[in-house]
Enzyme design. Structure first.
Site, short mmCIF file in Angstrom:
data_model
loop_
_atom_site.label_atom_id
_atom_site.label_comp_id
_atom_site.label_asym_id
_atom_site.label_seq_id
_atom_site.Cartn_x
_atom_site.Cartn_y
_atom_site.Cartn_z
N LEU A 1 0.95 -1.14 -0.03
CA LEU A 1 -0.20 0.08 0.12
C LEU A 1 0.86 1.27 0.11
O LEU A 1 1.97 1.31 0.87
CB LEU A 1 -0.81 0.25 1.23
CG LEU A 1 -2.22 -0.66 1.32
CD1 LEU A 1 -2.75 -0.63 2.58
CD2 LEU A 1 -3.04 -0.13 0.15
N ASP A 2 0.74 2.29 -0.85
CA ASP A 2 1.31 3.43 -0.78
C ASP A 2 1.61 4.02 0.74
O ASP A 2 0.69 3.77 1.41
CB ASP A 2 0.71 4.61 -1.67
CG ASP A 2 0.77 3.97 -3.26
OD1 ASP A 2 1.74 3.25 -3.55
OD2 ASP A 2 -0.19 4.20 -3.99
N PHE A 3 2.59 4.77 0.63
CA PHE A 3 2.78 5.57 1.99
C PHE A 3 1.79 6.47 2.36
O PHE A 3 1.32 6.32 3.74
CB PHE A 3 4.06 6.42 1.54
CG PHE A 3 4.58 7.19 2.99
CD1 PHE A 3 5.15 6.51 4.16
CD2 PHE A 3 4.63 8.34 2.82
CE1 PHE A 3 5.51 7.34 5.15
CE2 PHE A 3 5.02 9.34 3.91
CZ PHE A 3 5.62 8.48 5.11
#
Length: 198
Positions: free
Chosen positions: A50-52
Site C-alpha cells: 500500500l502506498d505511504f
C-alpha cells in the site's frame, strides 16, 4: 512452526515494509514508520503493498505459495478500496471508471465502481484530509482485479476526481472488520482455510 497469516490495518504515512530503506527522512521531520513499528512477529512478509499515503488492509505471511498466488497478476483477485474524491462524480464518470481508463500508456481492466450513499465508518485520519468548504467530496467503492502502482489515484484523477483519502477495505475474502489503524490480528480458522486453498 506452521504458517502464519496476519491481517494489519496500515495507517496513513507508514511504509509497507519492515525497514525504512536507505533514504533518510527530510531534515527536521520524524523518522518514517514501518511495519516493524507495529508488528512484533518475525519472518512474515507483506503480500503486495500500500502506498505511504494510503491506508487499510494488508496481509502478511510466511507462506510462500499464498504470497505468490495473491501477488502474481495472472491470478487476479479482487481488492476493494474506499476512495474519497473531490466533487461528486457523474454517472458518466463512474461508467468511464468501470470500463477502464488510460493511465501512463496502460488501459486499466474493467472494474466495479459504486458511489457510497454515506461515508464509510472509518476512524478520522491523522492528519485529516484538507477541507475546502466550496468543494464537495464523495466516497466510492472500487473493486479491482489488478494492482498497478497508485492505480486508484490515477484512475480517479483521469476522470476529473482526484482522490483525497484511500483505504483498502478488502483483499478477496479478507476484510478490515473491527481493526483500527495500527492494529493487527491473526487470520481466523475460516480465513486460514481459504488462504490454504489458493
Amino acid at each position: 512452526m506452521g504458517y502464519q497469516y496476519v491481517l494489519f490495518y496500515k495507517p496513513y504515512n507508514v511504509l509497507s515494509q519492515f525497514s525504512a530503506g536507505s533514504t533518510p527522512p527530510a531534515p527536521g521531520s520524524a523518522p518514517r514508520l514501518t511495519l516493524k513499528d507495529f508488528i512484533p512477529i518475525a519472518d512474515v512478509y507483506p503480500v503486495g503493498r500500500l502506498d505511504f499515503d494510503s491506508e487499510g488492509l494488508m496481509l502478511l505471511t510466511n507462506h510462500g505459495r499464498v504470497q505468490h498466488r495473491l501477488s502474481e497478476p495472472r491470478f487476479g483477485h479482487p481488492r476493494t478500496y474506499w476512495a474519497q474524491v473531490e466533487q461528486v462524480p457523474t454517472q458518466a464518470a463512474l461508467a468511464q471508471l468501470r470500463q477502464g481508463v488510460s493511465i501512463k500508456g496502460y488501459r486499466t481492466r474493467p472494474c466495479q465502481v459504486e458511489r457510497l450513499a454515506i461515508a464509510p465508518p472509518l476512524p478520522d485520519r491523522d492528519p485529516p484530509i484538507r477541507y475546502r468548504q466550496r468543494i464537495p467530496t464523495a466516497w466510492l467503492a472500487i473493486t479491482l482485479q489488478e494492482g498497478k502502482n497508485r492505480q486508484v489515484r490515477r484512475m480517479t484523477a483521469a476522470v476529473g476526481h482526484p482522490t483525497l483519502r484511500l483505504v483498502r477495505q478488502a483483499i478477496a475474502h479478507l476484510r478490515l472488520g473491527e481493526l483500527q489503524p495500527g492494529q493487527w490480528r491473526h487470520a481466523t480458522a475460516a480465513e486460514q482455510r481459504w488462504l490454504q486453498q489458493l
